[in-house]
Design an enzyme around this catalytic site. Structure first.
Site, PDB file in Angstrom:
ATOM      1  N   LYS A   1       0.957  -1.302  -0.137  1.00 23.59           N
ATOM      2  CA  LYS A   1       0.027  -0.158   0.032  1.00 23.59           C
ATOM      3  C   LYS A   1       1.001   1.444   0.043  1.00 23.59           C
ATOM      4  O   LYS A   1       0.528   2.333  -0.688  1.00 23.59           O
ATOM      5  CB  LYS A   1      -0.912   0.089   1.287  1.00 23.59           C
ATOM      6  CG  LYS A   1      -2.147  -1.143   1.039  1.00 23.59           C
ATOM      7  CD  LYS A   1      -2.788  -0.986   2.435  1.00 23.59           C
ATOM      8  CE  LYS A   1      -3.544  -2.508   2.283  1.00 23.59           C
ATOM      9  NZ  LYS A   1      -4.474  -2.589   3.614  1.00 23.59           N
ATOM     10  N   GLN A   4      -3.966  -1.569   9.843  1.00 15.69           N
ATOM     11  CA  GLN A   4      -4.027  -2.880   9.289  1.00 15.69           C
ATOM     12  C   GLN A   4      -4.562  -3.873  10.209  1.00 15.69           C
ATOM     13  O   GLN A   4      -3.979  -3.854  11.321  1.00 15.69           O
ATOM     14  CB  GLN A   4      -2.542  -3.253   8.737  1.00 15.69           C
ATOM     15  CG  GLN A   4      -2.433  -4.481   7.998  1.00 15.69           C
ATOM     16  CD  GLN A   4      -3.032  -4.352   6.762  1.00 15.69           C
ATOM     17  OE1 GLN A   4      -2.926  -3.433   5.992  1.00 15.69           O
ATOM     18  NE2 GLN A   4      -3.679  -5.610   6.482  1.00 15.69           N
ATOM     19  N   ASP A  30     -10.338   2.942   4.519  1.00 11.97           N
ATOM     20  CA  ASP A  30     -10.835   1.649   4.511  1.00 11.97           C
ATOM     21  C   ASP A  30     -12.453   1.456   4.247  1.00 11.97           C
ATOM     22  O   ASP A  30     -12.782   0.264   4.133  1.00 11.97           O
ATOM     23  CB  ASP A  30     -10.155   0.902   5.452  1.00 11.97           C
ATOM     24  CG  ASP A  30      -8.873   0.046   5.321  1.00 11.97           C
ATOM     25  OD1 ASP A  30      -8.556  -0.097   3.941  1.00 11.97           O
ATOM     26  OD2 ASP A  30      -8.302  -0.029   5.997  1.00 11.97           O
TER      27      ASP A  30
END
Ligand code: NAD
Length: 292
Positions: free
Chosen positions: A52, A96, A119
């Site tokens: 990412k 994460q 997200d």
């Protein structure tokens, strides 16, 4: 059969984003800035976060990676989330997942300012998705919509069957495919581990979205001719044919199912690359604080 090439589509999207960032900066604007928090040294999470950050740099974003040891306290992690929420230079924040067992994932997700939640996991953003309001869509389902859209696959009035009801893929996917939108407007059946007569249901699918994490679970006898297959699964299995000794398999037995399909995503190179591209798209949008 047409292969839905996620790798190429994701690269197209990244190039489009890079042009937009260059224009933004040329016009005196600020580069989008994504912050990622990684807790512990779990191999898969490390790989995903690094990919990412690398993708951010490739399209011209600023990125910040904050690392904590696996034994970091929940309090310290929440304090970092607050610090990033309050940092006006940072537009998007991801933590994460999974987090170590002693940390409450929902508490951390809820601590992220929804306007920075690229997200799309914050309950406020999931609520906005259900209501069809502007929001950050979770990256994997958003990537699937983008593939359907770019390949001009008709979804309206179709029967879409989703296998798997996880919070990050199956459940949001079922909602998105049923929304009054394009892609969308499907009649959706959401199936899961307690579903009876799964094969009878999947055989009626015009579009079959598979996200259960069991290698080659969907076989040719489970689908009808002309089905559109979206395979989300990624399972690493041993192989004596690759240099690394491993290969990736999807949830669909590609060789036999592809023969009956109108469209199908490969694994690897299908849904996977689209996920990161959609995270970048969300981060670009996050620089526009007028999203909602
Ligand atoms: P998960 O592991 O959280 O949940 C699996 C789901 O499958 C559950 O809802 C369960 O009810 C259902 N299920 C299990 N066995 C079943 C059966 N026999 N019949 C019907 N349903 C069954 O799922 P997840 O996190 O969505 O991950 C699914 C797969 O997708 C994994 O292989 C994962 O690695 C992959 N994945 C890929 C991406 C990507 O970017 N390509 C992103 C997320 C997940």
């Amino acid at each position: 059969m047409i292969l839905l090439d996620g790798k190429k589509t994701a690269n197209d999207i990244k190039n489009e984003i890079a042009v937009k960032v260059a224009n933004l900066v040329a016009g005196g604007g600020k580069k989008p800035h994504l912050a990622a928090i990684l807790v512990g040294g779990d191999g898969a999470s490390e790989t995903y976060v690094n990919a990412k950050v690398k993708a951010c740099n490739k399209v011209g974003f600023d990125s910040t990676l904050v690392r904590f040891n696996a034994n970091v306290s929940e309090k310290k992690l929440l304090a970092e989330v607050k610090k990033i929420n309050d940092n006006s230079d940072i537009d998007g924040l991801i933590v994460q997942l999974p987090l170590p067992a002693h940390i409450d994932e929902l508490k951390v997700t809820e601590a992220i300012n929804p306007i920075k939640d690229v997200d799309g996991f914050h309950p406020a953003n999931i609520g906005r998705m259900v209501l069809n309001l502007p929001t950050y869509l979770p990256a994997t389902p958003a990537g699937i919509l983008e593939l359907l859209d770019r390949y001009k696959i008709e979804t309206s009035g179709k029967h879409c069957v989703v296998i798997g009801r996880s919070h990050i893929v199956g459940a949001p996917m079922s909602i998105l495919m049923a929304r009054n939108n394009n892609p969308g407007n499907c009649t959706v059946t959401l199936t899961h581990s307690r579903t009876k007569n799964l094969k009878e249901i999947t055989k009626t699918a015009d579009i079959l979205i598979v996200a259960l994490g069991k290698a080659e679970f969907v076989t040719a006898d489970m689908v009808k001719d002309g089905v559109c297959i979206i395979d989300v699964g990624i399972t690493r299995v041993k192989s004596d044919k690759t240099k690394s000794g491993w290969k990736l398999l999807g949830d669909v037995a590609f060789d036999e199912v592809s023969k009956k399909s109108s469209f199908i995503t490969p694994v690897p190179g299908g849904v996977g690359p689209m996920t990161i591209a959609m995270l970048l798209k969300n981060t670009l949008v996050s620089t526009d604080k007028l999203l909602y």
